[in-house]
Design an enzyme around this catalytic site. Structure first.
Site, PDB file in Angstrom:
ATOM      1  N   HIS A 101       0.913  -1.059  -0.135  1.00 34.01           N
ATOM      2  CA  HIS A 101       0.053   0.090   0.138  1.00 34.01           C
ATOM      3  C   HIS A 101       0.853   1.257   0.117  1.00 34.01           C
ATOM      4  CE1 HIS A 101      -2.255  -2.898   2.229  1.00 34.01           C
ATOM      5  NE2 HIS A 101      -3.443  -2.518   1.885  1.00 34.01           N
ATOM      6  N   ASP A 104       2.375   1.999   3.424  1.00 30.71           N
ATOM      7  CA  ASP A 104       3.446   1.036   3.847  1.00 30.71           C
ATOM      8  C   ASP A 104       4.609   1.328   3.639  1.00 30.71           C
ATOM      9  OD1 ASP A 104       0.993  -0.634   4.025  1.00 30.71           O
ATOM     10  OD2 ASP A 104       1.364  -1.723   2.564  1.00 30.71           O
ATOM     11  N   GLU A 232     -10.535  -7.049  -4.181  1.00 31.45           N
ATOM     12  CA  GLU A 232     -10.422  -8.412  -3.048  1.00 31.45           C
ATOM     13  C   GLU A 232     -11.657  -8.350  -2.431  1.00 31.45           C
ATOM     14  OE1 GLU A 232      -6.637  -8.008  -1.242  1.00 31.45           O
ATOM     15  OE2 GLU A 232      -7.407  -8.843   0.510  1.00 31.45           O
ATOM     16  N   GLU A 268      -8.970 -13.929  -1.057  1.00 33.20           N
ATOM     17  CA  GLU A 268      -8.179 -13.971   0.158  1.00 33.20           C
ATOM     18  C   GLU A 268      -8.888 -15.196   0.957  1.00 33.20           C
ATOM     19  OE1 GLU A 268      -6.444 -10.927   2.347  1.00 33.20           O
ATOM     20  OE2 GLU A 268      -6.978 -11.816   4.166  1.00 33.20           O
ATOM     21  N   HIS A 271     -11.054 -14.241   4.031  1.00 29.80           N
ATOM     22  CA  HIS A 271     -12.134 -13.305   3.552  1.00 29.80           C
ATOM     23  C   HIS A 271     -13.144 -14.349   3.204  1.00 29.80           C
ATOM     24  CE1 HIS A 271      -9.754  -9.660   2.652  1.00 29.80           C
ATOM     25  NE2 HIS A 271      -9.514  -9.851   3.865  1.00 29.80           N
ATOM     26  N   ASP A 296      -4.644 -13.856  -1.796  1.00 31.97           N
ATOM     27  CA  ASP A 296      -3.790 -13.532  -0.646  1.00 31.97           C
ATOM     28  C   ASP A 296      -4.077 -14.666   0.164  1.00 31.97           C
ATOM     29  OD1 ASP A 296      -3.511 -11.041  -1.441  1.00 31.97           O
ATOM     30  OD2 ASP A 296      -4.579  -9.907   0.001  1.00 31.97           O
ATOM     31  N   ASP A 307     -10.809 -11.276  10.802  1.00 33.50           N
ATOM     32  CA  ASP A 307      -9.816 -11.721   9.754  1.00 33.50           C
ATOM     33  C   ASP A 307      -8.290 -11.715  10.427  1.00 33.50           C
ATOM     34  OD1 ASP A 307      -8.815 -11.868   7.358  1.00 33.50           O
ATOM     35  OD2 ASP A 307      -8.741  -9.626   6.787  1.00 33.50           O
ATOM     36  N   ASP A 309      -5.787 -13.552   9.466  1.00 35.95           N
ATOM     37  CA  ASP A 309      -4.787 -13.294   8.982  1.00 35.95           C
ATOM     38  C   ASP A 309      -3.487 -14.136   9.319  1.00 35.95           C
ATOM     39  OD1 ASP A 309      -5.696 -11.735   6.999  1.00 35.95           O
ATOM     40  OD2 ASP A 309      -4.904 -10.008   7.741  1.00 35.95           O
ATOM     41  N   ASP A 338      -0.686 -12.366   2.702  1.00 39.82           N
ATOM     42  CA  ASP A 338      -1.339 -11.498   3.501  1.00 39.82           C
ATOM     43  C   ASP A 338      -1.611 -12.113   4.881  1.00 39.82           C
ATOM     44  OD1 ASP A 338      -2.873  -9.371   4.392  1.00 39.82           O
ATOM     45  OD2 ASP A 338      -4.234  -9.373   2.946  1.00 39.82           O
TER      46      ASP A 338
HETATM   47  C1  XUL Z   1      -7.719  -6.699   4.499  1.00 38.21           C
HETATM   48  C2  XUL Z   1      -6.694  -7.163   3.533  1.00 38.21           C
HETATM   49  C3  XUL Z   1      -5.849  -5.994   2.705  1.00 38.21           C
HETATM   50  C4  XUL Z   1      -5.785  -6.026   1.441  1.00 38.21           C
HETATM   51  C5  XUL Z   1      -5.115  -5.232   0.891  1.00 38.21           C
HETATM   52  O1  XUL Z   1      -8.146  -7.554   5.078  1.00 38.21           O
HETATM   53  O2  XUL Z   1      -6.645  -8.144   3.247  1.00 38.21           O
HETATM   54  O3  XUL Z   1      -4.634  -6.194   3.417  1.00 38.21           O
HETATM   55  O4  XUL Z   1      -5.298  -7.341   0.958  1.00 38.21           O
HETATM   56  O5  XUL Z   1      -5.548  -3.849   1.027  1.00 38.21           O
HETATM   57 CO    CO Z   2      -5.812  -9.161   1.701  1.00 37.92          CO
END
Ligand code: XUL
Ligand code: CO
Length: 438
Positions: A101, A104, A232, A268, A271, A296, A307, A309, A338
């Site tokens: 991003h 970042d 996404e 993702e 998600h 992702d 989430d 991650d 991610d």
């Molecule tokens: C948030 C997510 C983000 C996107 C990019 O849940 O997955 O990090 O991958 O904005």
């Molecule tokens: Co993501």
């Protein structure tokens, strides 16, 4: 330049029996599977935000990990130290891509003009680093969810001024993505959704998001961006209702607003499960619509509703994912981790363990998925399941050349309907176990 991850060697493939925690057990970059090298099947990417920025802060406590990399946080020296750390990290793991991003890679300034100047400076530095390596950018994106100006959304905001700032960030992030040779550009609509209909005009907001995406496509193409735009999908968090709930919803949205030629999905895993789907379902829905772009790669926790991650360790899931990816003929994008270390896994070594785990999980998934496809039993079952449609009548139904009246007449002639064949789910599940554990 001084080595940052001292005592961490280049990570090599040592085979499944190795006890070396800093070696791959399954990821063997040059091994050929179904005619392609593992490294080509699995273009792994490092997520700048989790790996180089996130240090363990959560709602209840501050950082546990040190991600200063020897510089003072919030400075351009720190931004450069993160570049140094990121490139050393990727090179030691043999990772060829990164995703970022805008915010970042530099600390965001009060004035967007100063932020843009910093972005120019840091991307010059990243480009310099890239030149000595074969590392590339997988995708870029603009963070349109953290800054308070986006509290009512970015493309979905009520404020024309905020909408202009979203446009400015996308414009800059697209320019940087092109400058770094990025293959894709992602829209994850963090604040594109709503909490209550009492204060929300959903149609108005969705039209504005579509317009912003249309302008992004027009601008991107005008500056030479030939890659894919991605949505996404995510159903909730941070907003209660997110407009890009899942792949089917996002694909419908893209088609409604004529954006489907330029966009694909970035799916993702976490998600998908938040949307009440399997990862595999989201991949299949994207693939059958010609929109499987990128992944992702992470994992959620079925006991938690958000989430998380996590780094993927579930080989059943990665096998099912790779089955879909192989069947779809691969990705135009890649596999972006991610994912973040758990808060108490706070050392540099843990950062490497996490990526080794993730890369090995997908490598093993690839090996097992290829075995399942080469074995052919699952495919043969599905083929046979629909075989009645190979009949003359079946073919006419498939090509849309029957009427309701004709089919009803046939049913009435038969009088009673035969039961279709068994779906054999449990037997088919045992085939997956056979591949995974034999
Ligand atoms: C948030 C997510 C983000 C996107 C990019 O849940 O997955 O990090 O991958 O904005
Ligand atoms: Co993501």
């Amino acid at each position: 330049m001084a080595e940052i991850f001292k005592n961490i060697p280049e990570i090599k493939y040592e085979g499944k029996n190795t006890k070396n925690p800093l070696a791959f057990r399954y990821y063997d970059a040059d091994r050929v599977i179904m005619g392609k090298k593992m490294s080509e099947h699995l273009p792994f990417a490092m997520a700048w935000w989790h790996n180089l920025c996130a240090a363990g802060t959560d709602m209840f406590g501050r950082d546990t990990a040190d991600k200063s990399f020897g510089a003072e946080k919030g400075t351009m020296e720190h931004a450069k130290a993160k570049v140094d750390a990121g490139f050393e990290f990727m090179q030691k793991l043999g990772i060829k891509y990164f995703c970022f991003h805008d915010v970042d890679i530099v600390p965001e300034a009060e004035d967007i003009n100063e932020t843009n100047r910093r972005l120019d400076e840091i991307t010059d530095y990243i480009l310099e680093k890239m030149r000595g390596t074969d590392i590339k950018c997988l995708w870029g994106t603009a963070n349109m969810f953290s800054n308070p100006r986006f509290m009512n959304g970015a493309g979905s905001t009520n404020s024309v001024d905020v909408y202009c700032f979203a446009a400015a960030q996308i414009k800059k992030a697209l320019e940087l993505t092109v400058k770094l040779g990025g293959k894709g550009y992602v829209f994850w609509g963090g604040r594109e959704g709503y909490e209550t209909l009492l204060n929300t005009d959903v149609k108005f907001e969705q039209e504005n998001i579509a317009n912003l995406m249309r302008m992004a496509v027009e601008y991107g193409r005008s500056i030479g961006f030939t890659g894919d735009f991605y949505i996404e999908p995510k159903p909730k968090e941070p907003m209660k209702h997110q407009y890009d709930f899942d792949a089917a919803t996002a694909i419908g949205f893209l088609r409604q607003y004529g954006l489907d030629k330029d966009f694909k999905m970035n799916i993702e895993a976490n998600h998908a499960t938040l949307a009440g789907h399997t990862f595999r379902h989201e991949l299949r829905i994207s693939a059958i619509n010609g929109m499987l772009g990128s992944i992702d790669a992470n994992q959620g926790d079925y006991l938690l509703g958000w989430d998380t991650d996590e780094f993927p360790y579930d080989v059943y899931e990665s096998t099912m994912c790779m089955y879909e990816v192989l069947k779809a003929g691969g990705l135009t994008g890649g596999f972006n981790f991610d994912a973040k270390n758990r808060r108490p896994s706070n050392t540099y070594e843990d950062m490497f363990h996490a990526y080794i785990l993730g890369m090995d999980t997908f490598a093993l998934g690839l090996i097992k998925a290829a075995e399942l496809i080469e074995d052919g039993e699952l495919d043969a079952f599905v083929e046979k399941k629909y075989e009645s449609f190979k009949s003359e009548l079946g073919q006419r139904i498939r090509s849309g050349n029957t009427t309701l009246d004709e089919l009803a007449t046939r049913a009435q002639q038969m009088g009673t309907c035969p039961t279709p064949d068994s779906g054999r789910q449990e037997y088919l599940e045992s085939i997956i176990n056979r591949a995974l554990f034999s």
